[in-house]
Design an enzyme around this catalytic site. Structure first.
Site, PDB file in Angstrom:
ATOM      1  N   CYS A 158      -2.105  -0.851   7.613  1.00  0.00           N
ATOM      2  CA  CYS A 158      -1.500   0.642   7.257  1.00  0.00           C
ATOM      3  C   CYS A 158      -1.561   1.479   8.674  1.00  0.00           C
ATOM      4  CB  CYS A 158      -1.794   1.318   6.306  1.00  0.00           C
ATOM      5  SG  CYS A 158      -1.383   0.418   4.713  1.00  0.00           S
ATOM      6  N   HIS A 198       0.781  -1.113  -0.013  1.00  0.00           N
ATOM      7  CA  HIS A 198       0.091  -0.214   0.019  1.00  0.00           C
ATOM      8  C   HIS A 198       0.734   1.213  -0.025  1.00  0.00           C
ATOM      9  CE1 HIS A 198      -3.861  -2.104   1.779  1.00  0.00           C
ATOM     10  NE2 HIS A 198      -3.599  -2.565   0.393  1.00  0.00           N
ATOM     11  N   GLU A 225       0.542   3.843   1.620  1.00  0.00           N
ATOM     12  CA  GLU A 225       1.127   4.595   3.169  1.00  0.00           C
ATOM     13  C   GLU A 225       2.281   3.608   3.658  1.00  0.00           C
ATOM     14  OE1 GLU A 225      -1.846   3.450   2.131  1.00  0.00           O
ATOM     15  OE2 GLU A 225      -3.375   3.650   3.720  1.00  0.00           O
ATOM     16  N   CYS A 283      -5.990   0.915   5.651  1.00  0.00           N
ATOM     17  CA  CYS A 283      -6.465  -0.273   6.176  1.00  0.00           C
ATOM     18  C   CYS A 283      -5.925  -0.713   7.578  1.00  0.00           C
ATOM     19  CB  CYS A 283      -6.019  -1.434   5.334  1.00  0.00           C
ATOM     20  SG  CYS A 283      -4.407  -1.685   5.394  1.00  0.00           S
TER      21      CYS A 283
END
Length: 178
Positions: free
Chosen positions: A125, A82, A84, A122
């Protein structure tokens, strides 16, 4: 340019995160993240496979999509990291501290003509953001900006563990209409 046309600092950084998202390699969604500390960008990240691994856009298939995995579930089946996490990892690789920083996140849904995604980090993250020392997350939403104080995530760990992963922390966000 008049001051009324000048974007706020948050919108300025979200616009940069939007540009970063254009490097994403997911065939379903594009996300871009930047980390700002002391009003300077210290790291960027976008959705992509681990370094040296084939990307979904290169192989032309999303395994989660192929298996009809619902949004927000079974992230271990996704070949991407991801945005992040990549921003946090890139800062660490460069030896740059993100302590006390702000993470800006922008996302687009490629399956819906590039519409701005109404979502945030999420659960995995969120954990990485908390442990990295980032204090604030700013999300681009359709027509608005949402700010999240990380302390609300820290103080609500039990609720997070019991909540739907796709919830994305809506209850922890405060909205600013732009």
């Amino acid at each position: 340019m008049s001051s009324e046309n000048r974007p706020s600092k948050d919108q300025y950084y979200l616009d940069i995160a939007k540009e970063v998202s254009q490097r994403s390699t997911c065939i379903r969604r594009r996300y871009g993240a930047i980390i700002v500390r002391d009003d300077q960008i210290v790291s960027t990240g976008y959705v992509g496979a681990p370094r040296g691994s084939p990307n979904c856009i290169d192989i032309g298939v999303c395994h989660r999509q192929k298996m009809n995995v619902p949004k927000g579930q079974r992230y271990e089946l996704c070949r991407s990291v991801h945005a992040e996490m990549n921003a946090i990892i890139n800062a660490a690789r460069a030896g740059v501290s993100v302590l006390g920083g702000t993470l800006y996140l922008y996302g687009e849904d490629l399956e819906n003509n590039g519409a701005i995604v109404e979502a945030g980090p999420c659960v995995l993250c969120k954990r990485a953001i908390i442990n990295s020392g980032i204090k604030r997350v700013v999300l681009q939403m359709p027509g608005s900006i949402k700010e999240i104080d990380i302390n609300e995530w820290i103080n609500d760990v039990d609720a997070e563990m019991n909540s739907d992963v796709s919830d994305k922390g809506e209850e922890n966000a405060k909205e600013k209409v732009e």
